[in-house]
Design a protein around this motif. Structure first.
Motif, PDB file in Angstrom:
ATOM      1  N   ILE A 176      -8.944   0.884   3.517  1.00  0.00           N
ATOM      2  CA  ILE A 176      -9.536   2.009   4.230  1.00  0.00           C
ATOM      3  C   ILE A 176     -10.013   3.037   3.218  1.00  0.00           C
ATOM      4  O   ILE A 176      -9.305   3.355   2.253  1.00  0.00           O
ATOM      5  N   TRP A 177     -11.217   3.572   3.469  1.00  0.00           N
ATOM      6  CA  TRP A 177     -11.826   4.580   2.599  1.00  0.00           C
ATOM      7  C   TRP A 177     -12.195   5.815   3.406  1.00  0.00           C
ATOM      8  O   TRP A 177     -12.436   5.726   4.614  1.00  0.00           O
ATOM      9  N   ASN A 178     -12.283   6.962   2.718  1.00  0.00           N
ATOM     10  CA  ASN A 178     -12.738   8.176   3.383  1.00  0.00           C
ATOM     11  C   ASN A 178     -14.245   8.342   3.187  1.00  0.00           C
ATOM     12  O   ASN A 178     -14.925   7.454   2.649  1.00  0.00           O
ATOM     13  N   GLU A 179     -14.772   9.490   3.615  1.00  0.00           N
ATOM     14  CA  GLU A 179     -16.216   9.721   3.577  1.00  0.00           C
ATOM     15  C   GLU A 179     -16.762   9.851   2.161  1.00  0.00           C
ATOM     16  O   GLU A 179     -17.971   9.756   1.950  1.00  0.00           O
ATOM     17  N   ARG A 180     -15.896  10.026   1.175  1.00  0.00           N
ATOM     18  CA  ARG A 180     -16.320  10.104  -0.230  1.00  0.00           C
ATOM     19  C   ARG A 180     -16.170   8.775  -0.954  1.00  0.00           C
ATOM     20  O   ARG A 180     -16.360   8.696  -2.161  1.00  0.00           O
ATOM     21  N   GLU A 236     -13.332   7.212  -1.270  1.00  0.00           N
ATOM     22  CA  GLU A 236     -12.028   7.173  -1.920  1.00  0.00           C
ATOM     23  C   GLU A 236     -11.043   6.389  -1.047  1.00  0.00           C
ATOM     24  O   GLU A 236     -11.032   6.521   0.178  1.00  0.00           O
ATOM     25  N   LEU A 237     -10.199   5.592  -1.681  1.00  0.00           N
ATOM     26  CA  LEU A 237      -9.194   4.831  -0.956  1.00  0.00           C
ATOM     27  C   LEU A 237      -8.181   5.762  -0.301  1.00  0.00           C
ATOM     28  O   LEU A 237      -7.760   6.755  -0.893  1.00  0.00           O
ATOM     29  N   LEU A 238      -7.799   5.438   0.922  1.00  0.00           N
ATOM     30  CA  LEU A 238      -6.776   6.200   1.619  1.00  0.00           C
ATOM     31  C   LEU A 238      -5.406   5.780   1.118  1.00  0.00           C
ATOM     32  O   LEU A 238      -5.062   4.598   1.121  1.00  0.00           O
ATOM     33  N   ARG A 239      -4.618   6.762   0.682  1.00  0.00           N
ATOM     34  CA  ARG A 239      -3.261   6.498   0.219  1.00  0.00           C
ATOM     35  C   ARG A 239      -2.320   7.577   0.763  1.00  0.00           C
ATOM     36  O   ARG A 239      -2.758   8.630   1.197  1.00  0.00           O
ATOM     37  N   ALA A 270     -18.695  -4.102   2.622  1.00  0.00           N
ATOM     38  CA  ALA A 270     -19.274  -3.601   3.862  1.00  0.00           C
ATOM     39  C   ALA A 270     -19.031  -2.113   4.027  1.00  0.00           C
ATOM     40  O   ALA A 270     -19.941  -1.364   4.412  1.00  0.00           O
ATOM     41  N   CYS A 271     -17.821  -1.675   3.737  1.00  0.00           N
ATOM     42  CA  CYS A 271     -17.502  -0.244   3.897  1.00  0.00           C
ATOM     43  C   CYS A 271     -18.273   0.613   2.909  1.00  0.00           C
ATOM     44  O   CYS A 271     -18.730   1.705   3.258  1.00  0.00           O
ATOM     45  N   ALA A 272     -18.453   0.112   1.692  1.00  0.00           N
ATOM     46  CA  ALA A 272     -19.223   0.868   0.700  1.00  0.00           C
ATOM     47  C   ALA A 272     -20.667   1.027   1.167  1.00  0.00           C
ATOM     48  O   ALA A 272     -21.267   2.101   1.039  1.00  0.00           O
ATOM     49  N   GLU A 273     -21.237  -0.024   1.741  1.00  0.00           N
ATOM     50  CA  GLU A 273     -22.608   0.044   2.216  1.00  0.00           C
ATOM     51  C   GLU A 273     -22.725   0.990   3.417  1.00  0.00           C
ATOM     52  O   GLU A 273     -23.670   1.774   3.514  1.00  0.00           O
TER      53      GLU A 273
END
Length: 259
Positions: free
Chosen positions: A225-229, A231-234, A255-258
């Motif tokens: 999972i990543w945020n809007e920047r 960055e990985l969620l931790r 896919a999430c990066a795109e």
């Protein structure tokens, strides 16, 4: 004392999630519809009280809940619970809200159960615990690996239910994949882990209790999972429990990066 085997906790947690799901079903069956308004349903508090008591009997440790508060003592384990993710849609009697139960060990999601008791495809329970080789979906093993998965024609991106209101914009944003609107970010992420989609997105703010369970499921299939920047969620500190994500992108990294 023998080291705790997280996988040994999964069966009783699943049973507790199914019990909570029956409360959701009963609430939707009320003649006057579910009690509550906006994004607050009375049954949410009732479910979380049930889960809080039951989970602490399974493993007495810290607890992070949406409705009944946070109990942090510094224990290396913490239950993180959303009793009915997707409440606003639930109150409008839209199917797809979910019970979300996650377990963190030293800030790492090591167990997750996401149960959607009422949805278009029938009751759906997606679960995993560290030590298992595959996810379990309604008790059956599901093999999935998101490591090399990409956003491609025919793949599915799960988005918020309100995307129905802006179909053209969402079609553009998700290309070359197709978009599928549905309630509950927890269940959207869980369905990605189980093989129904390539990524799940929330463009509404989400909190820790919304995503920890599904984060465990994604870990099991080499997703994240990543945020809007980007960055990985931790979950490195207690402060992380009260700091919402503005946007949330979960699933395959490419896919999430795109998106």
């Amino acid at each position: 004392m023998a080291e705790l085997q997280v996988r040994d906790l999964l069966v009783p947690v699943i049973e507790l999630a199914l019990q909570a799901g029956r409360l959701i079903e009963a609430e939707l069956s009320r003649p006057d519809g579910p009690r509550g308004e906006g994004d607050k349903a009375e049954v949410d508090v009732e479910i979380e009280a049930l889960l809080r008591d039951g989970l602490k009997q399974i493993l007495a440790c810290d607890f992070v809940g949406e409705e009944t508060g946070v109990d942090l003592s510094g224990h290396r384990f913490a239950w993180v619970v959303d009793p009915n993710d997707g409440t606003a849609d639930f109150l409008k009697q839209r199917p797809g809200s979910s019970v979300s139960i996650g377990l963190l060990r030293d800030g790492t999601p090591v167990l997750g159960v996401v149960y959607a008791p009422v949805n278009a495809h029938g009751p759906d329970c997606i679960a995993w615990a560290e030590g298992l080789q595959t996810l379990l979906r309604n008790g059956q093993p599901v093999s999935r690996d998101l490591c090399s998965a990409t956003l491609s024609s025919g793949s599915v991106v799960f988005v918020s239910y309100s995307a129905y209101l802006k179909p053209e914009q969402n079609a553009v944003l998700c290309r070359p994949a197709i978009f599928h609107p549905m309630p509950s970010i927890a269940y959207r992420l869980a369905r990605v882990a189980a093989g129904d989609g390539i990524a799940a997105v929330s463009l509404y703010s989400v909190s820790t209790h919304d995503v920890v369970a599904a984060h465990a499921l994604l870990r099991a299939v080499n997703g994240d999972i990543w945020n809007e920047r980007g960055e990985l969620l931790r979950y490195a500190s207690p402060n992380a429990f009260s700091r919402p994500l503005r946007f949330c992108f979960g699933g395959a990294q490419s896919a999430c990066a795109e998106l």
